[in-house]
Design a protein around this motif. Structure first.
Motif, PDB file in Angstrom:
ATOM      1  N   ILE A  87      -3.725  12.161  11.336  1.00  0.00           N
ATOM      2  CA  ILE A  87      -2.553  13.676  11.293  1.00  0.00           C
ATOM      3  C   ILE A  87      -3.444  14.189  10.146  1.00  0.00           C
ATOM      4  CG2 ILE A  87      -0.498  15.339  10.772  1.00  0.00           C
ATOM      5  CD1 ILE A  87       0.477  12.456  12.396  1.00  0.00           C
ATOM      6  N   TYR A  88      -3.135  14.112   9.021  1.00  0.00           N
ATOM      7  CA  TYR A  88      -3.967  14.573   7.558  1.00  0.00           C
ATOM      8  C   TYR A  88      -5.537  15.276   7.925  1.00  0.00           C
ATOM      9  CZ  TYR A  88      -5.718  15.886   3.058  1.00  0.00           C
ATOM     10  OH  TYR A  88      -6.683  16.375   2.146  1.00  0.00           O
TER      11      TYR A  88
ATOM     12  N   ARG B  60      -9.006  19.584   9.977  1.00  0.00           N
ATOM     13  CA  ARG B  60      -9.893  20.034  11.837  1.00  0.00           C
ATOM     14  C   ARG B  60      -9.227  21.567  11.447  1.00  0.00           C
ATOM     15  NH1 ARG B  60     -10.105  14.613  12.898  1.00  0.00           N
ATOM     16  NH2 ARG B  60      -9.913  15.406  14.231  1.00  0.00           N
ATOM     17  N   GLY B  61      -8.323  21.658  11.798  1.00  0.00           N
ATOM     18  CA  GLY B  61      -7.525  22.302  12.435  1.00  0.00           C
ATOM     19  C   GLY B  61      -6.930  21.756  13.935  1.00  0.00           C
TER      20      GLY B  61
ATOM     21  N   ARG C 280      -0.469  22.430  11.149  1.00  0.00           N
ATOM     22  CA  ARG C 280      -0.447  22.668   9.790  1.00  0.00           C
ATOM     23  C   ARG C 280       1.066  22.356   8.888  1.00  0.00           C
ATOM     24  NH1 ARG C 280      -5.812  22.813   6.615  1.00  0.00           N
ATOM     25  NH2 ARG C 280      -4.025  23.130   5.118  1.00  0.00           N
ATOM     26  N   ARG C 281       1.302  21.743   8.089  1.00  0.00           N
ATOM     27  CA  ARG C 281       2.384  21.263   7.926  1.00  0.00           C
ATOM     28  C   ARG C 281       2.468  22.189   6.493  1.00  0.00           C
ATOM     29  NH1 ARG C 281       1.166  15.908   4.425  1.00  0.00           N
ATOM     30  NH2 ARG C 281      -0.843  15.585   6.825  1.00  0.00           N
ATOM     31  N   PHE C 282       4.077  22.055   6.014  1.00  0.00           N
ATOM     32  CA  PHE C 282       4.056  23.416   4.672  1.00  0.00           C
ATOM     33  C   PHE C 282       5.303  22.857   4.415  1.00  0.00           C
ATOM     34  CE2 PHE C 282       6.118  25.078   8.891  1.00  0.00           C
ATOM     35  CZ  PHE C 282       7.891  24.779   7.585  1.00  0.00           C
TER      36      PHE C 282
ATOM     37  N   VAL D 108       7.146  20.053   5.685  1.00  0.00           N
ATOM     38  CA  VAL D 108       7.565  19.816   7.113  1.00  0.00           C
ATOM     39  C   VAL D 108       6.882  20.354   8.139  1.00  0.00           C
ATOM     40  CG1 VAL D 108       9.604  20.199   6.067  1.00  0.00           C
ATOM     41  CG2 VAL D 108       8.682  21.888   6.754  1.00  0.00           C
ATOM     42  N   TRP D 109       6.501  20.314   9.088  1.00  0.00           N
ATOM     43  CA  TRP D 109       6.242  20.906  10.275  1.00  0.00           C
ATOM     44  C   TRP D 109       7.181  21.399  11.177  1.00  0.00           C
ATOM     45  CZ3 TRP D 109       5.337  16.153   8.190  1.00  0.00           C
ATOM     46  CH2 TRP D 109       3.839  15.796   8.047  1.00  0.00           C
ATOM     47  N   ASP D 110       6.233  22.331  11.772  1.00  0.00           N
ATOM     48  CA  ASP D 110       7.206  23.490  12.422  1.00  0.00           C
ATOM     49  C   ASP D 110       7.455  22.435  13.877  1.00  0.00           C
ATOM     50  OD1 ASP D 110       7.655  25.069  14.604  1.00  0.00           O
ATOM     51  OD2 ASP D 110       7.906  27.180  12.905  1.00  0.00           O
ATOM     52  N   LEU D 111       8.762  22.537  14.324  1.00  0.00           N
ATOM     53  CA  LEU D 111       8.435  21.375  15.442  1.00  0.00           C
ATOM     54  C   LEU D 111       8.192  22.202  16.468  1.00  0.00           C
ATOM     55  CD1 LEU D 111       9.931  18.896  17.265  1.00  0.00           C
ATOM     56  CD2 LEU D 111      12.299  20.374  17.385  1.00  0.00           C
TER      57      LEU D 111
END
Length: 91
Positions: free
Chosen positions: A24-25, A30-31, A35-37, A45-48
């Motif tokens: 995942i990282y 690579r895009g 992206r986590r924030f 966290v990640w946006d679900l």
């Protein structure tokens, strides 16, 4: 809670996306993955909604036959437990 973005933490992400943290990282770098924030210095966290959209896009890519799929290994080249010929001849 309509209209508010739902975020998920790492343990919830693992339940949704069965990939290793390192995979995942690398995909994030690579895009190729949402992206986590950081909510706080120690809470990532990640946006679900972004994760769900990514999953749906991957599914559509696969169903359309455009997904990159690794070739199956040639089991006849194994060094341990090689596959025996099925034509009835003995080695």
């Amino acid at each position: 809670m309509t209209g508010l973005p739902r975020t998920i933490r790492r343990h919830e992400l693992r339940l949704i996306v069965p990939l290793a943290d390192s995979t995942i990282y690398e995909m994030e770098k690579r895009g190729d993955f949402p992206r986590r924030f950081n909510l706080t210095p120690r809470c990532v966290v990640w946006d679900l909604e972004e994760v769900e959209a990514w999953l749906e896009q991957r599914r559509q890519t696969y169903l359309e036959g455009r997904a990159k799929i690794a070739p199956a290994p040639d089991v006849h080249q194994r060094k341990t437990r090689p596959v025996r010929p099925t034509d009835g001849s003995a080695n």
